[in-house]
Design an enzyme around this catalytic site. Structure first.
Site, PDB file in Angstrom:
ATOM      1  CB  THR A 116      -0.877  -0.011   1.272  1.00 59.38           C
ATOM      2  OG1 THR A 116      -1.713  -1.168   1.220  1.00 59.38           O
ATOM      3  CG2 THR A 116      -1.765   1.227   1.355  1.00 59.38           C
ATOM      4  CB  THR A 174       6.555   3.129  -3.594  1.00 58.01           C
ATOM      5  OG1 THR A 174       6.941   4.342  -2.930  1.00 58.01           O
ATOM      6  CG2 THR A 174       7.710   2.632  -4.438  1.00 58.01           C
ATOM      7  N   GLY A 224       6.251  -0.825  -0.255  1.00 60.17           N
ATOM      8  CA  GLY A 224       7.139   0.289   0.073  1.00 60.17           C
ATOM      9  C   GLY A 224       7.481   0.329   1.547  1.00 60.17           C
ATOM     10  CB  ALA A 225       9.740   0.890   3.708  1.00 67.34           C
ATOM     11  CG  ASP A 226       6.318   5.034   6.127  1.00 66.73           C
ATOM     12  OD1 ASP A 226       5.911   5.767   5.216  1.00 66.73           O
ATOM     13  OD2 ASP A 226       5.607   4.170   6.675  1.00 66.73           O
ATOM     14  CE  LYS A 269       5.211  -2.197   4.813  1.00 65.02           C
ATOM     15  NZ  LYS A 269       4.853  -1.076   3.929  1.00 65.02           N
ATOM     16  N   GLY A 312       2.912   4.395   7.344  1.00 60.69           N
ATOM     17  CA  GLY A 312       2.568   5.789   7.076  1.00 60.69           C
ATOM     18  C   GLY A 312       1.184   5.911   6.454  1.00 60.69           C
ATOM     19  CD  GLU A 325       1.547  -1.669   4.603  1.00 62.19           C
ATOM     20  OE1 GLU A 325       1.307  -0.895   3.674  1.00 62.19           O
ATOM     21  OE2 GLU A 325       2.212  -1.344   5.598  1.00 62.19           O
TER      22      GLU A 325
HETATM   23  C1  5RP Z   1       1.581   2.138   4.090  1.00 62.31           C
HETATM   24  C2  5RP Z   1       3.041   1.931   4.067  1.00 62.31           C
HETATM   25  C3  5RP Z   1       3.792   2.450   2.888  1.00 62.31           C
HETATM   26  O1  5RP Z   1       4.552   1.433   2.342  1.00 62.31           O
HETATM   27  C4  5RP Z   1       4.692   3.577   3.340  1.00 62.31           C
HETATM   28  O2  5RP Z   1       3.910   4.545   4.017  1.00 62.31           O
HETATM   29  C5  5RP Z   1       5.444   4.201   2.171  1.00 62.31           C
HETATM   30  O3  5RP Z   1       4.552   4.917   1.381  1.00 62.31           O
HETATM   31  P1  5RP Z   1       4.986   5.628   0.044  1.00 62.31           P
HETATM   32  O4  5RP Z   1       5.325   4.568  -0.933  1.00 62.31           O
HETATM   33  O5  5RP Z   1       3.752   6.425  -0.332  1.00 62.31           O
HETATM   34  O6  5RP Z   1       6.161   6.531   0.334  1.00 62.31           O
HETATM   35  O7  5RP Z   1       3.652   1.357   4.937  1.00 62.31           O
HETATM   36  O8  5RP Z   1       1.014   1.694   5.288  1.00 62.31           O
END
Ligand code: 5RP
Length: 218
Positions: free
Chosen positions: A28, A31, A82-84, A94, A96, A103
């Site tokens: 989610t 990315t 993806g990841a924060d 993760k 965000g 996830e």
């Molecule tokens: C959502 C997540 C996303 O992977 C994380 O927030 C990264 O988001 P983005 O790809 O918009 O930078 O963990 O719960």
């Protein structure tokens, strides 16, 4: 090259990890959304996908990619998300986007986890990004007090409800030197559903979009 260009490039590079046949897990966020759009160009390659959020399920369906329930799909070949924040050891923050619980479930049910992120997400020490914690609503104040006792500053994510009907506390002020220990400690607070540390089961491969191309941390 913008941050979004780097996200797009790394999402495209992740297609290499999509096996022929089988069901994959899809994450989610922005990315992951680029990855879904890229996946649509080769959608015949997979039998379907398990989504880590309602938003991801909707985007997959819009592209004509079959969405399966995890209970029917069994073990997934690969999870792409993806990841924060990420370290070179592939421990992650993760959540965000608030989808951390699903996830973590989809990651746990997958043989391999390929994390895709732009280079701004790479850090030496996790914790600059506030750590999201999904909490059962009635336990919100209790969990917040427990987190303060651990040295964190929890802030309720205003006006937000997770896909599971819970709330999110974003915890500021943590310098996470031992992500595995903190992940386990937080999971033992009654009322916590999940925390956004992915360290016990981090990523297997980290792909980073950089100005000079995609960097792979195996
Ligand atoms: C959502 C997540 C996303 O992977 C994380 O927030 C990264 O988001 P983005 O790809 O918009 O930078 O963990 O719960």
């Amino acid at each position: 090259m913008t941050q979004d260009d780097m996200k797009k490039a790394v999402a495209l590079a992740a297609l290499e990890f999509v096996p022929k046949g089988g069901v994959i897990g899809v994450g989610t966020g922005s990315t992951a959304n680029h990855f879904i759009d890229a996946l649509a160009t080769i959608k015949g390659r997979v039998d379907g996908a398990v989504a880590s959020s309602v938003a991801t399920a909707e985007r997959l369906k819009k592209h004509g990619i079959q969405v399966l329930d995890l209970n029917e799909a069994g073990t997934l070949t690969v999870y792409i998300d993806g990841a924060d924040e990420a370290t070179v050891h592939k421990a992650l923050i993760k959540g965000g986007g608030g989808a951390l619980t699903r996830e973590k479930i989809v990651a746990a049910a997958s043989r391999s986890f390929v994390c895709i992120a732009d280079e701004s997400k790479l850090v030496d020490v996790l914790g600059r990004f506030p750590l999201p914690i999904e909490v059962i609503p009635m336990a919100r104040s209790f969990v917040a007090r427990e987190i303060v006792a651990l040295g964190g500053e929890p802030v309720l994510r205003q006006g937000f409800q997770t896909d599971n009907g819970n709330v999110i506390l974003d915890v500021h002020g943590l310098k996470i030197l031992d992500p595995v220990a903190l992940e386990e400690r937080l999971n033992h607070i009654t009322g916590v559903v999940t925390n956004g540390l992915f360290a016990r089961r981090g990523a297997d491969i980290l792909l980073l979009g950089t100005k000079n191309g995609v960097r792979r941390i195996p």
